[in-house]
Design a protein around this motif. Structure first.
Motif, PDB file in Angstrom:
ATOM      1  N   ARG A   1      36.344 130.058  95.303  1.00 34.72           N
ATOM      2  CA  ARG A   1      36.895 131.346  95.760  1.00 34.72           C
ATOM      3  C   ARG A   1      37.402 132.188  94.591  1.00 34.72           C
ATOM      4  O   ARG A   1      37.750 131.664  93.549  1.00 34.72           O
ATOM      5  CB  ARG A   1      38.056 131.091  96.712  1.00 34.72           C
ATOM      6  CG  ARG A   1      37.646 130.398  97.989  1.00 34.72           C
ATOM      7  CD  ARG A   1      38.844 130.181  98.909  1.00 34.72           C
ATOM      8  NE  ARG A   1      38.397 129.576 100.152  1.00 34.72           N
ATOM      9  CZ  ARG A   1      38.823 128.392 100.610  1.00 34.72           C
ATOM     10  NH1 ARG A   1      39.711 127.704  99.928  1.00 34.72           N
ATOM     11  NH2 ARG A   1      38.363 127.923 101.746  1.00 34.72           N
ATOM     12  N   TYR A   2      37.480 133.479  94.843  1.00 32.32           N
ATOM     13  CA  TYR A   2      38.123 134.446  93.932  1.00 32.32           C
ATOM     14  C   TYR A   2      37.567 134.414  92.509  1.00 32.32           C
ATOM     15  O   TYR A   2      38.312 134.427  91.539  1.00 32.32           O
ATOM     16  CB  TYR A   2      39.644 134.209  93.877  1.00 32.32           C
ATOM     17  CG  TYR A   2      40.283 134.142  95.223  1.00 32.32           C
ATOM     18  CD1 TYR A   2      40.269 135.248  96.081  1.00 32.32           C
ATOM     19  CD2 TYR A   2      40.904 132.977  95.653  1.00 32.32           C
ATOM     20  CE1 TYR A   2      40.843 135.177  97.338  1.00 32.32           C
ATOM     21  CE2 TYR A   2      41.491 132.902  96.907  1.00 32.32           C
ATOM     22  CZ  TYR A   2      41.456 133.995  97.744  1.00 32.32           C
ATOM     23  OH  TYR A   2      42.028 133.927  98.976  1.00 32.32           O
TER      24      TYR A   2
ATOM     25  N   LEU B   1      20.409 129.621 101.690  1.00 32.89           N
ATOM     26  CA  LEU B   1      20.820 128.481 102.509  1.00 32.89           C
ATOM     27  C   LEU B   1      19.662 127.977 103.363  1.00 32.89           C
ATOM     28  O   LEU B   1      19.522 126.787 103.595  1.00 32.89           O
ATOM     29  CB  LEU B   1      22.001 128.861 103.404  1.00 32.89           C
ATOM     30  CG  LEU B   1      23.292 129.207 102.672  1.00 32.89           C
ATOM     31  CD1 LEU B   1      24.445 129.289 103.653  1.00 32.89           C
ATOM     32  CD2 LEU B   1      23.619 128.193 101.592  1.00 32.89           C
TER      33      LEU B   1
ATOM     34  N   ASN C   1      29.850 134.204  93.716  1.00 27.00           N
ATOM     35  CA  ASN C   1      30.150 134.374  95.144  1.00 27.00           C
ATOM     36  C   ASN C   1      29.190 135.292  95.887  1.00 27.00           C
ATOM     37  O   ASN C   1      29.314 135.476  97.077  1.00 27.00           O
ATOM     38  CB  ASN C   1      31.612 134.762  95.374  1.00 27.00           C
ATOM     39  CG  ASN C   1      32.039 135.890  94.478  1.00 27.00           C
ATOM     40  OD1 ASN C   1      31.215 136.729  94.109  1.00 27.00           O
ATOM     41  ND2 ASN C   1      33.304 135.925  94.123  1.00 27.00           N
TER      42      ASN C   1
ATOM     43  N   VAL D   1      30.939 126.950  96.434  1.00 28.27           N
ATOM     44  CA  VAL D   1      31.084 128.260  95.810  1.00 28.27           C
ATOM     45  C   VAL D   1      32.586 128.533  95.730  1.00 28.27           C
ATOM     46  O   VAL D   1      33.222 128.798  96.746  1.00 28.27           O
ATOM     47  CB  VAL D   1      30.383 129.372  96.609  1.00 28.27           C
ATOM     48  CG1 VAL D   1      30.621 130.728  95.960  1.00 28.27           C
ATOM     49  CG2 VAL D   1      28.899 129.092  96.723  1.00 28.27           C
TER      50      VAL D   1
ATOM     51  N   THR E   1      31.284 123.728 101.035  1.00 25.52           N
ATOM     52  CA  THR E   1      32.716 123.997 101.012  1.00 25.52           C
ATOM     53  C   THR E   1      32.991 125.058  99.958  1.00 25.52           C
ATOM     54  O   THR E   1      32.161 125.311  99.088  1.00 25.52           O
ATOM     55  CB  THR E   1      33.532 122.718 100.726  1.00 25.52           C
ATOM     56  OG1 THR E   1      34.921 123.070 100.707  1.00 25.52           O
ATOM     57  CG2 THR E   1      33.152 122.096  99.390  1.00 25.52           C
ATOM     58  N   ARG E   2      34.164 125.700 100.080  1.00 26.80           N
ATOM     59  CA  ARG E   2      34.571 126.619  99.017  1.00 26.80           C
ATOM     60  C   ARG E   2      35.810 126.073  98.325  1.00 26.80           C
ATOM     61  O   ARG E   2      36.431 126.730  97.512  1.00 26.80           O
ATOM     62  CB  ARG E   2      34.855 128.013  99.604  1.00 26.80           C
ATOM     63  CG  ARG E   2      33.617 128.636 100.240  1.00 26.80           C
ATOM     64  CD  ARG E   2      33.744 130.125 100.328  1.00 26.80           C
ATOM     65  NE  ARG E   2      33.786 130.714  99.004  1.00 26.80           N
ATOM     66  CZ  ARG E   2      34.082 131.985  98.770  1.00 26.80           C
ATOM     67  NH1 ARG E   2      34.370 132.803  99.780  1.00 26.80           N
ATOM     68  NH2 ARG E   2      34.111 132.455  97.545  1.00 26.80           N
TER      69      ARG E   2
ATOM     70  N   GLU F   1      34.460 139.045  88.402  1.00 27.55           N
ATOM     71  CA  GLU F   1      33.131 139.622  88.188  1.00 27.55           C
ATOM     72  C   GLU F   1      32.478 139.028  86.936  1.00 27.55           C
ATOM     73  O   GLU F   1      33.164 138.560  86.028  1.00 27.55           O
ATOM     74  CB  GLU F   1      33.248 141.141  88.000  1.00 27.55           C
ATOM     75  CG  GLU F   1      33.689 141.883  89.239  1.00 27.55           C
ATOM     76  CD  GLU F   1      32.608 141.907  90.307  1.00 27.55           C
ATOM     77  OE1 GLU F   1      31.492 142.339  89.985  1.00 27.55           O
ATOM     78  OE2 GLU F   1      32.878 141.460  91.439  1.00 27.55           O
TER      79      GLU F   1
ATOM     80  N   GLY G   1      22.375 135.573 100.929  1.00 31.07           N
ATOM     81  CA  GLY G   1      22.845 134.186 100.886  1.00 31.07           C
ATOM     82  C   GLY G   1      22.125 133.348 101.938  1.00 31.07           C
ATOM     83  O   GLY G   1      21.832 132.174 101.735  1.00 31.07           O
ATOM     84  N   GLU G   2      21.810 134.007 103.059  1.00 26.41           N
ATOM     85  CA  GLU G   2      21.117 133.327 104.152  1.00 26.41           C
ATOM     86  C   GLU G   2      19.765 132.768 103.703  1.00 26.41           C
ATOM     87  O   GLU G   2      19.370 131.669 104.094  1.00 26.41           O
ATOM     88  CB  GLU G   2      20.918 134.327 105.301  1.00 26.41           C
ATOM     89  CG  GLU G   2      20.267 133.723 106.523  1.00 26.41           C
ATOM     90  CD  GLU G   2      20.250 134.691 107.702  1.00 26.41           C
ATOM     91  OE1 GLU G   2      20.861 135.783 107.604  1.00 26.41           O
ATOM     92  OE2 GLU G   2      19.616 134.358 108.707  1.00 26.41           O
TER      93      GLU G   2
ATOM     94  N   LEU H   1      26.455 134.373  96.726  1.00 23.70           N
ATOM     95  CA  LEU H   1      25.858 133.444  97.681  1.00 23.70           C
ATOM     96  C   LEU H   1      26.575 133.509  99.034  1.00 23.70           C
ATOM     97  O   LEU H   1      25.988 133.267 100.082  1.00 23.70           O
ATOM     98  CB  LEU H   1      25.951 132.027  97.096  1.00 23.70           C
ATOM     99  CG  LEU H   1      25.023 130.950  97.614  1.00 23.70           C
ATOM    100  CD1 LEU H   1      23.583 131.365  97.599  1.00 23.70           C
ATOM    101  CD2 LEU H   1      25.199 129.682  96.789  1.00 23.70           C
ATOM    102  N   VAL H   2      27.873 133.829  98.987  1.00 22.76           N
ATOM    103  CA  VAL H   2      28.672 133.936 100.212  1.00 22.76           C
ATOM    104  C   VAL H   2      28.766 135.396 100.661  1.00 22.76           C
ATOM    105  O   VAL H   2      28.701 135.707 101.845  1.00 22.76           O
ATOM    106  CB  VAL H   2      30.101 133.402  99.959  1.00 22.76           C
ATOM    107  CG1 VAL H   2      30.962 133.538 101.199  1.00 22.76           C
ATOM    108  CG2 VAL H   2      30.065 131.956  99.493  1.00 22.76           C
ATOM    109  N   ASN H   3      28.899 136.292  99.683  1.00 26.34           N
ATOM    110  CA  ASN H   3      29.210 137.688  99.991  1.00 26.34           C
ATOM    111  C   ASN H   3      28.012 138.529 100.420  1.00 26.34           C
ATOM    112  O   ASN H   3      28.167 139.542 101.086  1.00 26.34           O
ATOM    113  CB  ASN H   3      29.799 138.388  98.759  1.00 26.34           C
ATOM    114  CG  ASN H   3      31.098 137.761  98.287  1.00 26.34           C
ATOM    115  OD1 ASN H   3      31.467 137.896  97.135  1.00 26.34           O
ATOM    116  ND2 ASN H   3      31.794 137.067  99.170  1.00 26.34           N
ATOM    117  N   LYS H   4      26.824 138.148  99.963  1.00 21.53           N
ATOM    118  CA  LYS H   4      25.670 139.020 100.184  1.00 21.53           C
ATOM    119  C   LYS H   4      24.786 138.481 101.303  1.00 21.53           C
ATOM    120  O   LYS H   4      24.605 137.263 101.414  1.00 21.53           O
ATOM    121  CB  LYS H   4      24.818 139.092  98.896  1.00 21.53           C
ATOM    122  CG  LYS H   4      25.540 139.685  97.721  1.00 21.53           C
ATOM    123  CD  LYS H   4      25.467 141.191  97.764  1.00 21.53           C
ATOM    124  CE  LYS H   4      25.959 141.745  96.442  1.00 21.53           C
ATOM    125  NZ  LYS H   4      25.839 143.197  96.389  1.00 21.53           N
ATOM    126  N   PRO H   5      24.206 139.381 102.082  1.00 19.04           N
ATOM    127  CA  PRO H   5      23.340 138.927 103.181  1.00 19.04           C
ATOM    128  C   PRO H   5      22.205 138.009 102.731  1.00 19.04           C
ATOM    129  O   PRO H   5      21.781 137.150 103.480  1.00 19.04           O
ATOM    130  CB  PRO H   5      22.791 140.240 103.753  1.00 19.04           C
ATOM    131  CG  PRO H   5      23.851 141.250 103.441  1.00 19.04           C
ATOM    132  CD  PRO H   5      24.427 140.838 102.122  1.00 19.04           C
TER     133      PRO H   5
END
Lengths: 161, 650
Positions: free
Chosen positions: B451-452, B624, B612, B449, B633-634, B455, B620-621, B614-618
């Motif tokens: 970075r940065y 995964l 993102n 995923v 990796t990011r 939107e 995402g768990e 997938l990384v930022n929101k709960p």
């Protein structure tokens, strides 16, 4: 409310290799151990539903934290964002090398000095490395917290297998 | 050790018949559960990760049960295996089944049954020979090949025509649809290939069908059928994650401008060949043809889905739809005047009646418990009426059947649980089994995923996507898919990339899907850009595809009318639409994707998700926890290094 600060003392890194490589290796290991401890703390507070601000020395360190949190096992997942990405209002855990923009209860400090916004947090986590210079800086931060009237404690960092 | 365990053992039937077969615990476990389910006439849901060998794990216990019944002179144990696509049907029938039959030394009769449109229609072929309509040179050449083949074929399966492309314009003229089939009135019924194929299927011990065919049969959507499934003792669904949606489709209704067009074309053909005196016939058909084309033009140019109920309430859509009725009615009246002049026109009359009835269903947009929605293709509009849930109907069917039902796929579980799947079909009593893939995903794959990411609506988004892709395409030396949720972004990125890289760019829409994929495999360094749905059913093995870049998590569009209706319904029942409907559906879609990237122990690849959340929101768990344990990796450079290492080894 009085700010509570916990300093976790990182374990000595046992090493028997020659002096030169020894130092580099230890520095590398200690850097890694600090990142790992910070991530575990973030995971702990995330599971408690407490929003966390991780204040890093610089962007590189922020990326290291980000990379490790993302690689955590799925059942230790930590929803997080770096400064400059993510939803408005941030994720439950924000990683930044600049001052926080919204209020959160927990600060994990990875910088060398105690940031002047520390009193905005109710819970602060900091670390005491073994390297002499870094240890001295941690002592200064400990002292600063005392002076600011925070409730300061210390304990050995949890052992990582 | 029972007969099933024995077959899978070190010195069992499979090991004897197949070179290099070695027993795998997960496979044997599944086979034992399948056997139990057959014996107990109960339902079983199995997620078997890619590479478990699930095909053998269900075919063998089923065929053993069949063989034992035959040896004990019991009643025939009939097996139906339903899978996702024609290709998978053929693979089962031509590759897996012969091997298994040989190793079990069973005399079971097996049959392959495809949908109606796969069989030559002798009547329509003859008709077409006479009229020889509007075909270009290439299609005409195809038609000649069809005619030659028609003289020699035994099965009438147009899949045998390897030298005619799959979507050749000639096929609709030489195959039938439910609408234009004359059924019992057909002069060629004695020789009808479809009837023969169905009879074979009814007599066989094991029939391989696909989900569309199965549910058409179950919902009695194709006449002269419906005899197959009631006889089955063992029902097996592979690729079972697809069936809830397909079932909803068949328990609902549809009305498409294509049906109108087909009717008009056939009427015009009759007018030109046999009823040349009835000028009105030509006029009425041409009028309806034009109105239905105009109806399509009211919708957006790009294919889309939307809420038909809302659209119908808008004046211009309501009016245009009303004029369809007027013209359809007129055609109906004209055909009526020709009644009994010949069989073909009588049949068109029946179709016009049916279409008028279907039209009335689509006007009644306020019916309860239903979702009314439309979808557009480049040339047509299809209106749908879909029930919000098929759980009651389907579970009642399963209960009454007295058969053992097995549902399997590599992607059924969400967060390790099966509720999502079982609730949709009302399979609350079914047992569950979750088998992990034997692949080493940590070594074989990476999930990235970046970075940065800006939107989704940021104006720089396409630029950023192109920049992310750049080092990856270079590292993987092509062999890369980029999948988009919007055509607009796809075209923007394609344009940016065309200036940045030398690799051949294949963009969806340039040519047919099949051709596009052939080109992709052939041109070693190609990059393929397509929309997200393109990936479904795509099978590109090995090093031809090592990098897949997806622009967004595969959540269904919030504008999707069926989704909206289901969300509303869930809310009314006190549920949580996001976690109960949208999230599980997106998780399954992403799992499917991973399964297409890594198909083999030796496959390696990188999946890049430019989202993102997938990384930022709960949640995402949940993703995964449901995906295989790929290395995460990011860092794009790290992923690029991994891709480079693949090419250097190869």
């Amino acid at each position: 409310m009085q700010t509570k600060v916990m300093f976790y003392v990182l374990p000595e890194i046992a090493n028997t290799i020659e002096e030169q490589t020894h130092n580099e290796k230890t520095a590398e290991q200690e850097k890694h151990s600090l990142i790992h401890q910070a991530c575990l703390q973030a995971a702990y507070f995330y599971r408690q539903n407490q929003k966390v601000f991780i204040y890093t020395q610089d962007q590189t360190q922020a990326h290291d934290i980000d990379e490790m949190l993302w690689a955590f096992e799925p059942d230790s997942f930590v929803a997080h964002n770096l400064l400059g990405e993510g939803p408005r209002g941030g994720s439950p855990v924000e990683i930044s090398w600049q001052n926080p923009t919204i209020r959160r209860p927990v600060l994990i400090n990875l910088t060398n000095t105690m940031p002047n916004f520390t009193n905005n947090f109710s819970t602060v986590v900091d670390f005491v490395p073994t390297n002499e210079l870094l240890k001295q800086q941690a002592r200064d931060r400990y002292r600063a917290c005392k002076q600011w009237g925070f409730l300061v404690e210390s304990q050995p960092a949890p052992v990582i297998n | 050790m029972n007969s099933v365990e024995l077959a899978f053992s070190q010195n069992g039937a499979l090991a004897n018949a197949i070179d290099g077969f070695s027993p795998r615990q997960a496979q044997t476990d599944m086979a034992i559960e399948v056997a139990n389910s057959i014996k107990g006439k109960s339902s079983l849901i199995v997620e078997a990760g890619t590479g478990t060998g699930k095909t053998f794990a269900y075919l063998i216990p089923a065929l053993i049960a069949n063989k034992e019944a035959a040896e004990n002179d019991e009643q025939q144990k009939k097996i139906i295996v339903s899978t996702g696509t024609k290709n998978l049907q053929e693979q089962l029938f031509h590759k897996d089944l012969p091997l298994i039959k040989k190793s079990l030394a069973t005399k079971a009769q097996v049959a392959l049954l495809k949908g109606r449109s796969n069989y030559l229609c002798i009547y329509r072929l003859d008709q077409y020979k006479e009229s020889r309509g509007q075909l270009d040179a290439e299609s005409l050449a195809d038609f000649v090949k069809v005619r030659e083949w028609a003289n020699v074929t035994h099965s009438g399966d147009i899949g045998e025509l390897v030298n005619v492309i799959e979507n050749s314009p000639v096929f609709p003229f030489v195959t039938s649809t439910v609408d234009n089939c004359l059924a019992k009135d057909c002069p060629n019924i004695e020789d009808c290939y479809l009837v023969k194929a169905r009879q074979n299927a009814i007599d066989a011990d094991l029939v391989v069908v696909n989900h569309h065919l199965f549910f058409a049969d179950m919902a009695l959507k194709d006449t002269g059928f419906g005899e197959l499934i009631p006889k089955a003792d063992i029902m097996i669904f592979d690729e079972a994650h697809q069936i809830a949606d397909i079932a909803s489709e068949y328990f609902g209704e549809a009305f498409s401008t294509r049906q109108l067009l087909d009717l008009c074309t056939d009427v015009l053909q009759i007018y030109k060949t046999t009823l040349t005196d009835v000028k009105q016939l030509g006029k009425a058909a041409e009028k309806l043809l034009k109105t239905s084309q105009e109806f399509r033009l009211l919708f957006n140019y790009d294919p889309e889905r939307g809420n038909w109920r809302e659209k119908h309430h808008q004046q211009r859509f309501g009016q245009a739809f009303a004029s369809l009725k007027v013209d359809l009615d007129f055609l109906y009246q004209v055909i009526k005047l020709c009644a009994s002049r010949n069989e073909a026109i009588d049949h068109c009359f029946e179709r016009a009646v049916t279409l008028l009835a279907q039209y009335d269903i689509m006007v009644d947009v306020d019916a309860l418990g239903m979702s009314f929605w439309y979808e557009t293709t480049p040339r047509h509009v299809v209106l749908h009426k879909t029930p919000l849930s098929v759980a009651d109907k389907f579970s009642a069917y399963v209960e009454e059947s007295g058969a053992g039902w097995i549902f399997t796929s590599a992607t059924l579980a969400v967060d390790g649980k099966f509720e999502h799947f079982s609730q949709h079909l009302g399979l609350n009593k079914a047992r569950h089994l979750l088998l992990e893939s034997p692949f080493d995903y940590q070594e074989q794959s990476q999930l990235v995923v970046p970075r940065y990411l800006p939107e989704a609506n940021d104006k720089n988004r396409s630029k950023v996507l192109a920049q992310i892709a750049l080092p990856l395409i270079e590292a993987s030396e092509g062999a890369c898919f980029m999948l988009f949720t919007s055509y607009r972004v796809m075209h923007q990125v394609a344009e940016l990339l065309s200036e940045l890289i030398e690799n051949p760019l294949l963009v969806q829409g340039q040519m047919g899907k099949r051709k596009l994929l052939e080109e992709f495999v052939e041109q070693k360094r190609a990059v393929l850009l397509a929309t997200a749905s393109f990936w479904e059913g795509v099978d590109v093995r090995g090093n031809s595809l090592t990098c897949v870049i997806i622009d967004k998590l595969p959540f269904a569009s919030p504008d999707d009318p069926l989704l909206q209706a289901r969300n509303e319904d869930t809310k009314r029942r006190g549920g949580e639409p996001f976690s109960q409907i949208q999230l599980p559906q997106a998780v399954i879609a992403l799992k499917q994707g991973v399964g297409r990237l890594i198909r083999d122990v030796s496959d390696k690849g990188v999946l890049v998700i430019c989202d993102n959340r997938l990384v930022n929101k709960p949640y995402g768990e949940v993703f995964l926890n449901s995906l295989p344990a790929m290395k995460r990796t990011r860092n794009i450079e790290q992923a690029a290094d991994f891709l480079k290492s693949l090419n250097h080894k190869a």
